[in-house]
Each structure stands twice: as structure tokens, then as C-alpha cells.
Design an enzyme around this catalytic site. Structure first.
Site, PDB file in Angstrom:
ATOM      1  N   ASP A 193      -6.408   2.176   7.589  1.00  0.00           N
ATOM      2  CA  ASP A 193      -4.996   2.845   7.777  1.00  0.00           C
ATOM      3  C   ASP A 193      -5.101   4.283   7.899  1.00  0.00           C
ATOM      4  OD1 ASP A 193      -5.304   3.407   5.146  1.00  0.00           O
ATOM      5  OD2 ASP A 193      -3.869   2.113   4.415  1.00  0.00           O
ATOM      6  N   ARG A 235      -4.018  -4.760   7.564  1.00  0.00           N
ATOM      7  CA  ARG A 235      -5.000  -3.558   7.810  1.00  0.00           C
ATOM      8  C   ARG A 235      -6.220  -4.396   8.194  1.00  0.00           C
ATOM      9  NH1 ARG A 235      -6.742  -0.538   2.793  1.00  0.00           N
ATOM     10  NH2 ARG A 235      -5.584  -2.247   1.598  1.00  0.00           N
ATOM     11  N   ASP A 281       0.985  -1.302  -0.014  1.00  0.00           N
ATOM     12  CA  ASP A 281      -0.125  -0.077  -0.104  1.00  0.00           C
ATOM     13  C   ASP A 281       0.953   1.303   0.174  1.00  0.00           C
ATOM     14  OD1 ASP A 281      -2.422  -1.337  -0.130  1.00  0.00           O
ATOM     15  OD2 ASP A 281      -2.413  -1.566   2.275  1.00  0.00           O
ATOM     16  N   TYR A 340       6.308  -8.733   8.424  1.00  0.00           N
ATOM     17  CA  TYR A 340       5.957  -7.439   8.497  1.00  0.00           C
ATOM     18  C   TYR A 340       6.207  -6.838   9.793  1.00  0.00           C
ATOM     19  CZ  TYR A 340       3.137  -7.951   4.050  1.00  0.00           C
ATOM     20  OH  TYR A 340       2.884  -8.128   2.912  1.00  0.00           O
TER      21      TYR A 340
END
Length: 224
Positions: A82, A174, A40, A68
Site C-alpha cells: 500500500d 493488500r 489500516d 470494500y
């Protein structure tokens, strides 16, 4: 570049993954360039770019495990889960304990059913769902089976929760923020995200984009 080439890039903040592809494509002066797994715009970290014949390997890279690190904020949320959309207050978090957080995380670890966020690039009826989201249209998205191999809480300084996640292809961090907020009953959103690994490829081995472009212009790829 007969055999093709793979570039490891640390994607800049606010760049789309395709922005990076276009920048590298223009530097290489060839059309056959693609990325192996979208990040993203508000995420940073490892992006694998394939050029030439290596574009045939994109699916192989995409299938690999992802890792991550990042931060969730609880007690608030956003439409996109987000910082792409406005932050709104949801609930007081003064009653939330570390054990509450760890219990919720446990429910989100292993093989889970996950509904992708509306502000995502997946397709429904041939269109990207974020296109509908931007028009205020809500679509019913089917849950997908994904596997969260590791969901480690690395720090808690409420309202922030810091994490490390190792997961399979198709997992939306997310959506994990949304689901964590729902399990805690206070809402949550993703405030920062860095992809640190794809399979054996690590962020520490990636180039930042300006340096990579200079290397390409200097003939990095010519003998590969």
C-alpha cells in the site's frame, strides 16, 4: 451504560483503529472500549467500536462478512503493498488487457490460500509481524484459507483498477493487490481502500469521528 453500546464510525484517513478507540474511550471516560476489526491507517470507512458490556460481542462482529471498494495500481509495488512504503517501478503494463485482468481476478475469487503481508498486525511467535518488518526482518508467514465471495472490477483506467470486494474475516486486500500483480507479472499495490459494510452494518449509517465525539460529550450514551 449498563448494557453497553456500539458505535459505527467512519475511520479518518491516517488514523489507526486504536487511535479511534482511544478517542472514544477518553470521551466516554471508561476503559472498556474496543474495535471489531482493524482498518489500516491509510484505509477509511466503517469501524465498529464496542463499549461497556458490548465488548463481549466483538468476536461476533469480527466474524461477519466485510465489503470494500478501492483502487489497485499495477506496474508498480511497495514493500507494504500500500502507500505506507515507497512506490517502486516493476514492469511495463502496455501489454495488459482487460481480459488479462479479469482472468487474474477469477483466480482470486472463491476460497483461496492467502499469505498475510509482513506489514500487518498479526502475531508470530508472540510478536506483531510489522515490528519485525520495520526492523528489516522477513518472517515466513503461513498461508491462510480465506473466501473472496465477490471480486468485481468496477472500472479500469490503467494503471488504476477500481474494485468492489466482499470477503470473509482475515482477508487482506493488500495481499490481493500483491497476488493480482504477481498473476499479471507486473506488480501491484493498493492505493485506496474504503470499508463499506460489516455484516448488516453499513458505512452510510456511520458517524464521522468529530461529530460522534460531540454527541458523546452531549450525553448521547447516558441513557443507553
Amino acid at each position: 451504560m449498563e448494557e453497553g453500546i456500539v458505535f459505527l464510525v467512519d475511520k479518518p484517513y491516517e488514523w489507526t483503529s486504536f487511535d479511534v478507540v482511544k478517542k472514544i474511550r477518553n470521551a466516554l471516560k471508561i476503559k472498556k472500549v474496543g474495535h471489531a476489526g482493524t482498518l489500516d491507517p491509510l484505509a477509511t470507512g466503517l469501524l465498529i467500536i464496542c463499549a461497556g458490556k458490548m465488548t463481549k460481542q466483538i468476536d461476533t462482529f469480527q466474524q461477519q462478512e466485510k465489503e470494500y471498494t478501492g483502487t489497485f495500481v499495477i506496474g508498480k509495488t511497495t514493500e507494504s503493498f500500500d502507500l505506507e512504503k515507497e512506490v517502486v517501478d516493476v514492469a511495463d503494463i502496455s501489454h495488459i488487457t482487460e481480459s488479462d485482468i479479469l482472468a487474474a481476478v477469477k483466480q482470486l475469487t472463491g476460497e483461496i490460500q492467502q499469505i498475510p503481508p509482513m506489514h500487518s498486525a498479526i502475531r508470530k511467535d508472540g510478536k506483531r509481524v510489522y515490528e519485525s518488518a520495520r526492523k528489516g526482518i522477513t518472517l515466513e508467514l503461513d498461508a491462510r484459507t480465506v473466501t473472496v465471495n465477490t471480486f468485481e472490477i468496477t472500472g479500469i483506467s490503467l494503471p488504476e483498477i477500481h474494485f468492489r470486494i466482499v470477503c470473509t474475516k482475515g482477508t487482506y486486500i493488500r495481499s490481493l493487490a500483491r497476488d493480482l500483480g504477481e498473476l499479471l507479472g507486473v506488480g501491484a499495490y493498493l492505493s485506496a481502500l474504503i470499508r463499506t459494510r460489516i455484516g448488516k452494518y453499513k458505512l452510510g449509517d456511520a458517524d464521522n469521528l468529530p461529530e460522534l465525539i460531540e454527541k458523546i460529550k452531549g450525553g448521547l450514551h447516558e441513557n443507553l
